[in-house]
Design an enzyme around this catalytic site. Structure first.
Site, PDB file in Angstrom:
ATOM      1  CD  GLU A  95       7.905  -5.632 -28.106  1.00 33.49           C
ATOM      2  OE1 GLU A  95       8.739  -5.660 -27.593  1.00 33.49           O
ATOM      3  OE2 GLU A  95       7.088  -6.304 -27.733  1.00 33.49           O
ATOM      4  CB  CYS A 108      -0.356  -7.624 -31.598  1.00 33.95           C
ATOM      5  SG  CYS A 108      -0.420  -6.830 -30.110  1.00 33.95           S
ATOM      6  CB  CYS A 115       2.635   1.187 -20.031  1.00 36.60           C
ATOM      7  SG  CYS A 115       0.866   1.196 -19.552  1.00 36.60           S
ATOM      8  CB  CYS A 119      -0.151  -4.034 -15.096  1.00 37.55           C
ATOM      9  SG  CYS A 119      -1.770  -3.247 -15.808  1.00 37.55           S
ATOM     10  CB  CYS A 122       2.537  -5.641 -17.682  1.00 31.21           C
ATOM     11  SG  CYS A 122       2.815  -4.982 -19.362  1.00 31.21           S
ATOM     12  N   GLY A 165       1.925  -0.324 -24.070  1.00 31.02           N
ATOM     13  CA  GLY A 165       1.147   0.981 -23.647  1.00 31.02           C
ATOM     14  C   GLY A 165      -0.364   0.990 -23.571  1.00 31.02           C
ATOM     15  CD  GLU A 166      -5.141   1.639 -21.336  1.00 36.73           C
ATOM     16  OE1 GLU A 166      -4.790   0.537 -20.987  1.00 36.73           O
ATOM     17  OE2 GLU A 166      -6.415   1.845 -21.869  1.00 36.73           O
ATOM     18  CB  SER A 197      -6.646  -4.540 -25.191  1.00 39.28           C
ATOM     19  OG  SER A 197      -6.155  -5.051 -23.985  1.00 39.28           O
ATOM     20  CB  SER A 220      -6.637  -5.688 -18.670  1.00 44.29           C
ATOM     21  OG  SER A 220      -6.240  -5.820 -20.062  1.00 44.29           O
ATOM     22  CG  LEU A 221     -11.976  -7.464 -14.264  1.00 43.62           C
ATOM     23  CD1 LEU A 221     -12.234  -5.931 -14.459  1.00 43.62           C
ATOM     24  CD2 LEU A 221     -13.492  -8.315 -14.458  1.00 43.62           C
ATOM     25  CG  HIS A 222      -5.297  -8.556 -15.438  1.00 40.25           C
ATOM     26  ND1 HIS A 222      -5.719  -9.559 -16.649  1.00 40.25           N
ATOM     27  CD2 HIS A 222      -4.786  -7.419 -16.066  1.00 40.25           C
ATOM     28  CE1 HIS A 222      -5.042  -8.862 -17.445  1.00 40.25           C
ATOM     29  NE2 HIS A 222      -4.761  -7.385 -17.441  1.00 40.25           N
ATOM     30  CG  ASN A 296       3.197 -14.652 -22.381  1.00 39.22           C
ATOM     31  OD1 ASN A 296       3.672 -15.725 -22.888  1.00 39.22           O
ATOM     32  ND2 ASN A 296       2.143 -14.025 -22.775  1.00 39.22           N
ATOM     33  CB  CYS A 339       2.533  -6.906 -25.038  1.00 37.41           C
ATOM     34  SG  CYS A 339       1.635  -7.620 -23.540  1.00 37.41           S
TER      35      CYS A 339
END
Ligand code: SAH
Length: 357
Positions: A95, A108, A115, A119, A122, A165-166, A197, A220-222, A296, A339
């Site tokens: 997508e 985007c 992936c 995470c 996600c 994906g990464e 990202s 992406s630290l999170h 999200n 995403c």
């Protein structure tokens, strides 16, 4: 009769296309002409490349597919965010999204099918990694989204590589995509308008830095400590926050671009004032920016976004450390634009076993 497998036109670099033109008895300048139609004029087929001789158009058609994917869903949100769900020749689904904000047109794009990073909040990694996308498959998303804009005044202004994906796990294909996005004769977008990202793969961040271009890097630290990050971003176990910050510092030193740290806010998990203070300590001496992303919701996952007062408190604690923070606005909420959400829904629907009557 066996089907002739054509090459994906979008896999070709500009020099490969020039060489192809020469092999077919044409001047190299034909490559520039063809690319102008494809990247700049939104043609749907080689037939529409009017200043290219008919015989050459036929040869192009015989050897190349301009587009390979099939659009299986096109959703338009009330804020004019548009999302495409594409099926690839091997039936995998990806997508991509077009977002409109005043004069900005940000797209985007995805770089992998699924992936491997895992995470926990996600949607994209729930079923693991299926495969990398090719250069052509990534660029096709760009061109398909570009073609959603029928007004010639409307143009892609920014690209964020933040879809499924990464990206840095598919760096071999990402680099030529970034080049095509950036180069004159390709999409011609300034490097500063392109953001990659990443979950934070230090060696790959260094490779990206070597390109010596001003692409934006978002990490992406999170979580502000390894104990929590290991839980939320499992690949962190083998990496660690220190190694990521050092690589990001080097990226800043080389590219001159302020690094963005993304931080998904998960209520009751990583949104406490203490987390904000720890993050403040990590970033206070760095020229950076924090992008807070309220969770999200993903079907089947329990994480939810914090209340606004809690989010605001997080922002103001970071500000006390002199760390600039913004909260990401939600775009296209009514079409599952975050995403991986639409793809996940699609997979769940297709995977639901049919009950025999
Ligand atoms: N693999 C890349 C791109 C991921 S998508 C990366 O890790 O950066 C872009 C951002 O959205 C990442 O920061 C990702 O962690 C975040 N994200 C993923 N799922 C989310 C969700 N359900 N809610 C909010 N942000 C999410």
């Amino acid at each position: 009769m066996s089907e002739i497998v054509k090459q994906h036109f979008l896999d070709l670099s500009s020099s490969e296309l020039s060489a192809w033109c020469e092999q077919h008895g044409e001047g190299k300048y034909r490559a520039t002409q063809i690319r102008k139609w494809v990247f700049g004029k939104r043609v749907e087929s080689f037939d529409d490349c009017h200043d290219v001789p008919a015989a050459l158009r036929e040869k192009l058609k015989a050897e190349f597919d301009l587009f390979r994917a099939e659009v299986i869903a096109h959703n338009v949100a009330s804020d004019r965010t548009e999302k495409l769900l594409l099926t690839l020749p091997d039936k995998q689904v990806v997508e991509c999204v077009l977002m409109r904000e005043t004069k900005r047109r940000t797209i985007c794009i995805s770089t992998q099918v699924g992936c491997a990073m895992g995470c926990v909040f996600c949607a994209s990694g729930l079923e693991g990694l299926k495969r990398n996308l090719t250069k052509g498959e990534i660029l096709e998303q760009v061109l398909r989204l570009d073609r959603l804009m029928t007004d010639p005044q409307e143009r892609i202004t920014n690209v964020v590589v933040m879809g499924i994906g990464e990206p840095l796990a598919n760096l071999g294909n990402l680099i030529p995509v970034l080049q095509t996005l950036n180069e004159k004769g390709g999409m011609g977008l300034g490097a500063r308008r392109i953001t990659v990202s990443t979950v934070g793969l230090p060696e790959k961040i260094r490779e990206l830095a070597k390109l010596d271009k001003a692409f934006n890097l978002a990490v992406s630290l999170h979580a502000p400590n390894d104990e929590l990050r290991n839980k939320l971003v499992p690949v962190n176990d083998n990496i660690g926050i220190d190694a990521i910050l050092s690589a990001a510092d080097e990226y800043f030193a080389i590219s001159g671009r302020r690094v963005t740290y993304e931080y998904v806010l998960l209520s009751g998990v990583n949104d406490a004032p203490e987390h904000a203070r720890q993050l403040g300590h990590l970033l206070k001496n760095r020229i950076s920016h924090v992008n807070l992303i309220p969770m999200n919701e993903v079907e089947g996952l329990d994480f939810v976004e914090p209340t606004s007062p809690r989010t605001n408190e997080f922002v103001s604690i970071l500000e006390q450390f002199g760390v600039l923070a913004t909260v990401r606005k939600r775009k296209g909420a009514d079409i599952d634009a975050a995403c991986g959400q639409l793809r996940l829904k699609h997979e769940q629907q297709t995977l639901t076993p049919l009950t025999e009557s």
